[in-house]
Design an enzyme around this catalytic site. Structure first.
Site, PDB file in Angstrom:
ATOM      1  N   PHE A 139      15.481 -67.068  73.546  1.00  0.00           N
ATOM      2  CA  PHE A 139      14.947 -66.621  74.835  1.00  0.00           C
ATOM      3  C   PHE A 139      13.905 -65.504  74.694  1.00  0.00           C
ATOM      4  O   PHE A 139      13.398 -65.007  75.699  1.00  0.00           O
ATOM      5  CB  PHE A 139      16.084 -66.128  75.736  1.00  0.00           C
ATOM      6  CG  PHE A 139      16.904 -64.999  75.154  1.00  0.00           C
ATOM      7  CD1 PHE A 139      16.448 -63.683  75.186  1.00  0.00           C
ATOM      8  CD2 PHE A 139      18.143 -65.256  74.582  1.00  0.00           C
ATOM      9  CE1 PHE A 139      17.199 -62.645  74.663  1.00  0.00           C
ATOM     10  CE2 PHE A 139      18.905 -64.220  74.052  1.00  0.00           C
ATOM     11  CZ  PHE A 139      18.439 -62.913  74.091  1.00  0.00           C
ATOM     12  N   ARG A 167      25.213 -46.761  80.886  1.00  0.00           N
ATOM     13  CA  ARG A 167      25.589 -48.160  80.662  1.00  0.00           C
ATOM     14  C   ARG A 167      26.652 -48.608  81.666  1.00  0.00           C
ATOM     15  O   ARG A 167      26.629 -49.745  82.148  1.00  0.00           O
ATOM     16  CB  ARG A 167      26.113 -48.334  79.236  1.00  0.00           C
ATOM     17  CG  ARG A 167      25.111 -48.026  78.144  1.00  0.00           C
ATOM     18  CD  ARG A 167      24.056 -49.077  77.973  1.00  0.00           C
ATOM     19  NE  ARG A 167      24.602 -50.305  77.415  1.00  0.00           N
ATOM     20  CZ  ARG A 167      23.868 -51.367  77.081  1.00  0.00           C
ATOM     21  NH1 ARG A 167      22.553 -51.356  77.283  1.00  0.00           N
ATOM     22  NH2 ARG A 167      24.428 -52.435  76.575  1.00  0.00           N
ATOM     23  N   THR A 173      25.457 -57.113  81.055  1.00  0.00           N
ATOM     24  CA  THR A 173      24.171 -57.817  81.028  1.00  0.00           C
ATOM     25  C   THR A 173      24.136 -58.959  82.031  1.00  0.00           C
ATOM     26  O   THR A 173      23.137 -59.152  82.737  1.00  0.00           O
ATOM     27  CB  THR A 173      23.899 -58.354  79.607  1.00  0.00           C
ATOM     28  OG1 THR A 173      23.901 -57.259  78.685  1.00  0.00           O
ATOM     29  CG2 THR A 173      22.546 -59.050  79.546  1.00  0.00           C
ATOM     30  N   ARG A 184      23.915 -53.736  88.500  1.00  0.00           N
ATOM     31  CA  ARG A 184      23.800 -55.193  88.365  1.00  0.00           C
ATOM     32  C   ARG A 184      24.875 -55.916  89.172  1.00  0.00           C
ATOM     33  O   ARG A 184      24.621 -56.984  89.739  1.00  0.00           O
ATOM     34  CB  ARG A 184      23.888 -55.578  86.887  1.00  0.00           C
ATOM     35  CG  ARG A 184      22.647 -55.187  86.076  1.00  0.00           C
ATOM     36  CD  ARG A 184      22.863 -55.385  84.593  1.00  0.00           C
ATOM     37  NE  ARG A 184      21.653 -55.117  83.814  1.00  0.00           N
ATOM     38  CZ  ARG A 184      21.654 -54.879  82.509  1.00  0.00           C
ATOM     39  NH1 ARG A 184      22.809 -54.875  81.838  1.00  0.00           N
ATOM     40  NH2 ARG A 184      20.511 -54.644  81.875  1.00  0.00           N
ATOM     41  N   ASN A 194      17.957 -59.109  85.716  1.00  0.00           N
ATOM     42  CA  ASN A 194      19.048 -58.135  85.872  1.00  0.00           C
ATOM     43  C   ASN A 194      18.554 -56.707  86.124  1.00  0.00           C
ATOM     44  O   ASN A 194      19.264 -55.737  85.872  1.00  0.00           O
ATOM     45  CB  ASN A 194      20.011 -58.186  84.682  1.00  0.00           C
ATOM     46  CG  ASN A 194      19.334 -57.883  83.362  1.00  0.00           C
ATOM     47  OD1 ASN A 194      18.171 -57.485  83.315  1.00  0.00           O
ATOM     48  ND2 ASN A 194      20.065 -58.076  82.272  1.00  0.00           N
ATOM     49  N   HIS A 197      17.055 -51.793  82.503  1.00  0.00           N
ATOM     50  CA  HIS A 197      17.424 -51.663  81.087  1.00  0.00           C
ATOM     51  C   HIS A 197      17.919 -50.249  80.838  1.00  0.00           C
ATOM     52  O   HIS A 197      17.425 -49.285  81.426  1.00  0.00           O
ATOM     53  CB  HIS A 197      16.211 -51.931  80.183  1.00  0.00           C
ATOM     54  CG  HIS A 197      16.396 -51.416  78.782  1.00  0.00           C
ATOM     55  ND1 HIS A 197      17.053 -52.139  77.807  1.00  0.00           N
ATOM     56  CD2 HIS A 197      16.021 -50.231  78.202  1.00  0.00           C
ATOM     57  CE1 HIS A 197      17.075 -51.432  76.685  1.00  0.00           C
ATOM     58  NE2 HIS A 197      16.452 -50.273  76.891  1.00  0.00           N
TER      59      HIS A 197
END
EC number: 2.7.4.6
Length: 231
Positions: A139, A167, A173, A184, A194, A197
Site C-alpha cells: 500500500f 497515541r 490505526t 479515530r 484515518n 499521524h
C-alpha cells in the site's frame, strides 16, 4: 448487663433474703450469696489471640505502622517525570473535513504544550522519507499519493509522557477498532482515511520533528498552566 439502673435492679434479686423469710421465698434464679463481679471477670480468658505479646507478626505489624506509608515505584516515577516531544500531523482528509481545531483542542485539553505549527503541501520526497519504514508494503504508493494529495498540518507537542498519551488520544490505526473517545474512534471509519499521524516512540518523535520542521521553527515557551498540571 449495662444501664444506669442496673445496679439498683440487680441488687434486690441477688442478695440474701431477710432472716424472717424462709428459703422457699428466695428468687429461684439467684443464689443467696452476693456475686463478686470482679472475680468473675478475672476468671474469663479469651480463647485465642491474634498475635502473641512478642510474636514476629506483632513486631512486623508494629514496625510497619510506625513507618511512613507509601509505595515507591521508580520506573513509574521516572516515566512520569520525562518531558518528551512528539510529532502530530493532520492528514489531508482531516483538513478537508475541518477537523484541525478539534484535534488541536484534544491535545490542549490533555495539558500538552504546542511548540510548533505549520501548514503546507507535502512534497513526495518528504512523504517517502517519513514513511520509509513502510516502503516494502504493497500500500506504500497509495499512502504517498494520499499524503501528498492536499495540504497537511504539522505540529510538535511537548509534555510529560506525551508520546504514549498522544497515541492513546489518537486511537488504533484502524478506526473501526479504535476505542470511542479517541480521535479515530470518534471521527474516522477507514484505515486509508484515518485523519491523523502520531509518533510511535520518543526517538521517532525527535526524528520526525527534525524532518518536518526547520531550525528556528519551534517555539520554546513557558506555560502559565504548568504548575496546575504537574507538582
Amino acid at each position: 448487663m449495662v444501664g444506669a439502673t442496673v445496679v439498683s435492679k440487680w441488687t434486690p434479686l441477688c442478695v440474701a433474703s431477710p432472716p424472717e423469710r424462709n428459703s422457699a421465698s428466695l428468687n429461684p434464679h439467684c443464689s443467696p450469696a452476693r456475686v463478686n463481679f470482679r472475680t468473675a471477670l478475672a476468671a474469663f480468658r479469651p480463647q485465642f489471640r491474634l498475635f502473641s505479646r512478642n510474636s514476629a507478626s506483632r513486631r512486623r505489624l508494629r514496625a510497619s505502622s510506625s513507618a511512613e506509608s507509601g509505595i515507591f515505584l521508580p520506573h513509574l516515577v521516572a516515566s512520569m517525570e520525562d518531558v518528551e516531544e512528539t510529532y502530530i500531523m493532520v492528514k489531508p482528509d482531516g483538513i478537508q473535513r475541518g477537523l484541525v481545531g478539534e484535534i488541536i483542542s484534544r491535545f490542549e485539553k490533555k495539558g500538552f504544550k504546542l511548540i510548533g505549527l505549520k501548514m503546507f503541501q507535502c512534497p513526495k520526497e518528504l512523504a517517502e522519507e517519513h514513511y520509509k519504514d513502510l516502503s516494502a508494503k504493497s500500500f506504500f504508493p497509495n499512502l504517498i499519493e494520499y499524503i501528498t494529495s492536499g495540504p497537511v498540518v504539522c505540529m510538535a507537542w511537548e509534555g510529560v509522557g506525551v508520546v504514549a498519551s498522544a497515541r492513546k488520544l489518537i486511537g488504533k490505526t484502524d478506526p473501526l477498532q479504535a476505542e470511542p473517545g479517541t480521535i479515530r474512534g470518534d471521527l474516522a471509519v477507514q484505515t486509508g482515511r484515518n485523519i491523523v499521524h502520531g509518533s510511535d516512540s520518543p526517538e521517532n518523535g525527535k526524528r520526525e520533528i527534525g524532518l518536518w520542521f526547520k531550525e528556528g521553527e519551534l517555539c520554546k515557551w513557558d506555560s502559565a498552566l504548568a504548575t496546575w498540571l504537574r507538582e
